[in-house]
Write a protein that holds these residues in place. Sequence first.
Motif, PDB file in Angstrom:
ATOM      1  N   PRO A  52      36.148  92.059  70.164  1.00  0.00           N
ATOM      2  CA  PRO A  52      35.942  91.951  68.713  1.00  0.00           C
ATOM      3  C   PRO A  52      36.934  90.958  68.118  1.00  0.00           C
ATOM      4  O   PRO A  52      38.141  91.081  68.349  1.00  0.00           O
ATOM      5  CB  PRO A  52      36.196  93.381  68.217  1.00  0.00           C
ATOM      6  CG  PRO A  52      35.906  94.249  69.396  1.00  0.00           C
ATOM      7  CD  PRO A  52      36.344  93.452  70.601  1.00  0.00           C
ATOM      8  N   PRO A  53      36.455  89.963  67.379  1.00  0.00           N
ATOM      9  CA  PRO A  53      37.340  88.878  66.919  1.00  0.00           C
ATOM     10  C   PRO A  53      38.140  89.230  65.674  1.00  0.00           C
ATOM     11  O   PRO A  53      38.229  88.443  64.736  1.00  0.00           O
ATOM     12  CB  PRO A  53      36.346  87.750  66.635  1.00  0.00           C
ATOM     13  CG  PRO A  53      35.123  88.467  66.164  1.00  0.00           C
ATOM     14  CD  PRO A  53      35.056  89.740  66.976  1.00  0.00           C
ATOM     15  N   TYR A  54      38.749  90.406  65.679  1.00  0.00           N
ATOM     16  CA  TYR A  54      39.483  90.844  64.499  1.00  0.00           C
ATOM     17  C   TYR A  54      40.960  91.069  64.801  1.00  0.00           C
ATOM     18  O   TYR A  54      41.667  91.688  64.004  1.00  0.00           O
ATOM     19  CB  TYR A  54      38.866  92.145  63.956  1.00  0.00           C
ATOM     20  CG  TYR A  54      37.373  92.061  63.752  1.00  0.00           C
ATOM     21  CD1 TYR A  54      36.819  91.092  62.902  1.00  0.00           C
ATOM     22  CD2 TYR A  54      36.512  92.921  64.418  1.00  0.00           C
ATOM     23  CE1 TYR A  54      35.449  90.997  62.720  1.00  0.00           C
ATOM     24  CE2 TYR A  54      35.142  92.836  64.254  1.00  0.00           C
ATOM     25  CZ  TYR A  54      34.614  91.880  63.405  1.00  0.00           C
ATOM     26  OH  TYR A  54      33.256  91.784  63.232  1.00  0.00           O
ATOM     27  N   ASP A  55      41.424  90.581  65.955  1.00  0.00           N
ATOM     28  CA  ASP A  55      42.806  90.856  66.330  1.00  0.00           C
ATOM     29  C   ASP A  55      43.808  90.210  65.373  1.00  0.00           C
ATOM     30  O   ASP A  55      44.820  90.816  65.013  1.00  0.00           O
ATOM     31  CB  ASP A  55      43.069  90.425  67.777  1.00  0.00           C
ATOM     32  CG  ASP A  55      42.753  88.963  68.030  1.00  0.00           C
ATOM     33  OD1 ASP A  55      41.645  88.534  67.652  1.00  0.00           O
ATOM     34  OD2 ASP A  55      43.581  88.250  68.617  1.00  0.00           O
ATOM     35  N   SER A  56      43.533  88.978  64.946  1.00  0.00           N
ATOM     36  CA  SER A  56      44.467  88.303  64.039  1.00  0.00           C
ATOM     37  C   SER A  56      44.557  89.038  62.707  1.00  0.00           C
ATOM     38  O   SER A  56      45.652  89.235  62.159  1.00  0.00           O
ATOM     39  CB  SER A  56      44.043  86.852  63.817  1.00  0.00           C
ATOM     40  OG  SER A  56      44.135  86.120  65.021  1.00  0.00           O
ATOM     41  N   THR A  57      43.407  89.443  62.179  1.00  0.00           N
ATOM     42  CA  THR A  57      43.392  90.155  60.906  1.00  0.00           C
ATOM     43  C   THR A  57      44.174  91.460  61.007  1.00  0.00           C
ATOM     44  O   THR A  57      44.992  91.786  60.135  1.00  0.00           O
ATOM     45  CB  THR A  57      41.946  90.448  60.482  1.00  0.00           C
ATOM     46  OG1 THR A  57      41.233  89.211  60.351  1.00  0.00           O
ATOM     47  CG2 THR A  57      41.901  91.186  59.158  1.00  0.00           C
ATOM     48  N   ALA A  58      43.956  92.205  62.095  1.00  0.00           N
ATOM     49  CA  ALA A  58      44.650  93.485  62.277  1.00  0.00           C
ATOM     50  C   ALA A  58      46.140  93.276  62.461  1.00  0.00           C
ATOM     51  O   ALA A  58      46.974  94.011  61.886  1.00  0.00           O
ATOM     52  CB  ALA A  58      44.063  94.223  63.475  1.00  0.00           C
ATOM     53  N   THR A  59      46.523  92.279  63.260  1.00  0.00           N
ATOM     54  CA  THR A  59      47.942  92.016  63.512  1.00  0.00           C
ATOM     55  C   THR A  59      48.653  91.577  62.245  1.00  0.00           C
ATOM     56  O   THR A  59      49.756  92.048  61.933  1.00  0.00           O
ATOM     57  CB  THR A  59      48.092  90.955  64.610  1.00  0.00           C
ATOM     58  OG1 THR A  59      47.509  91.443  65.826  1.00  0.00           O
ATOM     59  CG2 THR A  59      49.548  90.612  64.854  1.00  0.00           C
ATOM     60  N   LEU A  91      42.365  80.006  63.165  1.00  0.00           N
ATOM     61  CA  LEU A  91      42.559  81.083  62.197  1.00  0.00           C
ATOM     62  C   LEU A  91      41.513  81.011  61.095  1.00  0.00           C
ATOM     63  O   LEU A  91      41.243  79.944  60.533  1.00  0.00           O
ATOM     64  CB  LEU A  91      43.936  80.989  61.557  1.00  0.00           C
ATOM     65  CG  LEU A  91      45.119  81.723  62.185  1.00  0.00           C
ATOM     66  CD1 LEU A  91      46.356  81.472  61.341  1.00  0.00           C
ATOM     67  CD2 LEU A  91      44.865  83.209  62.335  1.00  0.00           C
ATOM     68  N   ALA A  92      40.917  82.140  60.770  1.00  0.00           N
ATOM     69  CA  ALA A  92      40.005  82.200  59.637  1.00  0.00           C
ATOM     70  C   ALA A  92      40.771  81.902  58.350  1.00  0.00           C
ATOM     71  O   ALA A  92      41.989  82.113  58.259  1.00  0.00           O
ATOM     72  CB  ALA A  92      39.363  83.585  59.557  1.00  0.00           C
ATOM     73  N   ALA A  93      40.061  81.401  57.357  1.00  0.00           N
ATOM     74  CA  ALA A  93      40.707  81.005  56.102  1.00  0.00           C
ATOM     75  C   ALA A  93      41.461  82.172  55.473  1.00  0.00           C
ATOM     76  O   ALA A  93      42.578  81.997  54.961  1.00  0.00           O
ATOM     77  CB  ALA A  93      39.655  80.463  55.138  1.00  0.00           C
ATOM     78  N   ASP A  94      40.898  83.373  55.534  1.00  0.00           N
ATOM     79  CA  ASP A  94      41.567  84.539  54.945  1.00  0.00           C
ATOM     80  C   ASP A  94      42.857  84.875  55.699  1.00  0.00           C
ATOM     81  O   ASP A  94      43.848  85.286  55.088  1.00  0.00           O
ATOM     82  CB  ASP A  94      40.628  85.741  54.948  1.00  0.00           C
ATOM     83  CG  ASP A  94      39.522  85.631  53.912  1.00  0.00           C
ATOM     84  OD1 ASP A  94      39.606  84.736  53.050  1.00  0.00           O
ATOM     85  OD2 ASP A  94      38.572  86.437  53.966  1.00  0.00           O
ATOM     86  N   ASP A  95      42.821  84.724  57.034  1.00  0.00           N
ATOM     87  CA  ASP A  95      44.017  85.016  57.823  1.00  0.00           C
ATOM     88  C   ASP A  95      45.114  83.985  57.566  1.00  0.00           C
ATOM     89  O   ASP A  95      46.297  84.331  57.473  1.00  0.00           O
ATOM     90  CB  ASP A  95      43.674  85.069  59.312  1.00  0.00           C
ATOM     91  CG  ASP A  95      42.813  86.267  59.660  1.00  0.00           C
ATOM     92  OD1 ASP A  95      42.892  87.276  58.941  1.00  0.00           O
ATOM     93  OD2 ASP A  95      42.060  86.187  60.649  1.00  0.00           O
ATOM     94  N   LEU A  96      44.733  82.715  57.446  1.00  0.00           N
ATOM     95  CA  LEU A  96      45.720  81.684  57.126  1.00  0.00           C
ATOM     96  C   LEU A  96      46.310  81.921  55.738  1.00  0.00           C
ATOM     97  O   LEU A  96      47.520  81.755  55.534  1.00  0.00           O
ATOM     98  CB  LEU A  96      45.076  80.302  57.197  1.00  0.00           C
ATOM     99  CG  LEU A  96      45.995  79.116  56.877  1.00  0.00           C
ATOM    100  CD1 LEU A  96      47.203  79.093  57.803  1.00  0.00           C
ATOM    101  CD2 LEU A  96      45.224  77.799  56.965  1.00  0.00           C
ATOM    102  N   ALA A  97      45.483  82.342  54.802  1.00  0.00           N
ATOM    103  CA  ALA A  97      45.972  82.636  53.455  1.00  0.00           C
ATOM    104  C   ALA A  97      46.953  83.806  53.489  1.00  0.00           C
ATOM    105  O   ALA A  97      47.971  83.799  52.780  1.00  0.00           O
ATOM    106  CB  ALA A  97      44.802  82.936  52.527  1.00  0.00           C
ATOM    107  N   MET A  98      46.653  84.806  54.319  1.00  0.00           N
ATOM    108  CA  MET A  98      47.553  85.952  54.459  1.00  0.00           C
ATOM    109  C   MET A  98      48.895  85.512  55.025  1.00  0.00           C
ATOM    110  O   MET A  98      49.966  85.891  54.530  1.00  0.00           O
ATOM    111  CB  MET A  98      46.912  86.990  55.370  1.00  0.00           C
ATOM    112  CG  MET A  98      47.793  88.177  55.735  1.00  0.00           C
ATOM    113  SD  MET A  98      48.176  89.236  54.324  1.00  0.00           S
ATOM    114  CE  MET A  98      48.657  90.749  55.182  1.00  0.00           C
TER     115      MET A  98
END
Length: 236
Positions: A52-59, A91-98
């Motif tokens: 599942p490609p959500y590891d960056s968001t979760a981390t 990195l997804a735009a939301d993750d980079l913004a975070m």
Amino acid sequence: MMPTRTILLRDHAFRPDPSGVLWWPERRWLLVADLHLEKATALAQRSRRLLPPYDSTATLARLGAAIDRLDPAAVVALGDSFHDSEGADRLAADDLAMLTRLARGRDWTWVLGNHDPDLPATLPGDRTEELRLDGLVCRHVARPGDAGEISGHYHPKAAVDGRAGRVTGRCFVADSDRLVLPAFGAYTGGLDVLDPAIRGLLAPAFHVWLIGRAGLHRFPGARLSPIALRFVDGVA
């Protein structure tokens, strides 16, 4: 006796946090190791292993919670922050913004690791091979013989047998000269502290700070039990 929540290294007091970050109250530094952001997309591209490609968001959400709670003046990421040097570009735009939000208003240093020896200029913060301050050195991979060293890379895990059974988990491990942080990333595996790769770095008297469901638990190395499966999703 050393307080459970304090690690002494070269006369400096550090506080291991149950989240997996290390807090240096004296400097208001937060140190974190082995985020391995974008590991899922790296595996999908190179080995067609789909996670599942959500590891960056979760981390980043977990890191953000620690940063918001501790409000550090500086963040030091001790290498392998990305699973490869192209990870930052994925990195997804939301993750980079975070990530940009977390770095705003504080010093941010990327210590380069073996997975991410190059990072793009689009990321906030500074890049360095190692960081030296107050008789300490922060780097990704430990070097035998160096004193006052804080590192990551090995993803340490430990197991302790007790009356209620065995407890196994990520851990901080330290002796009087070095401190190794646990891996922080969502999809990171672990290596048994008793494996020669880690044990060989340590003095005979060392301790672990095991991350459990109820918080941190400090144990001397002599109390540890071998983990049957020493490698979990390789840490090289």
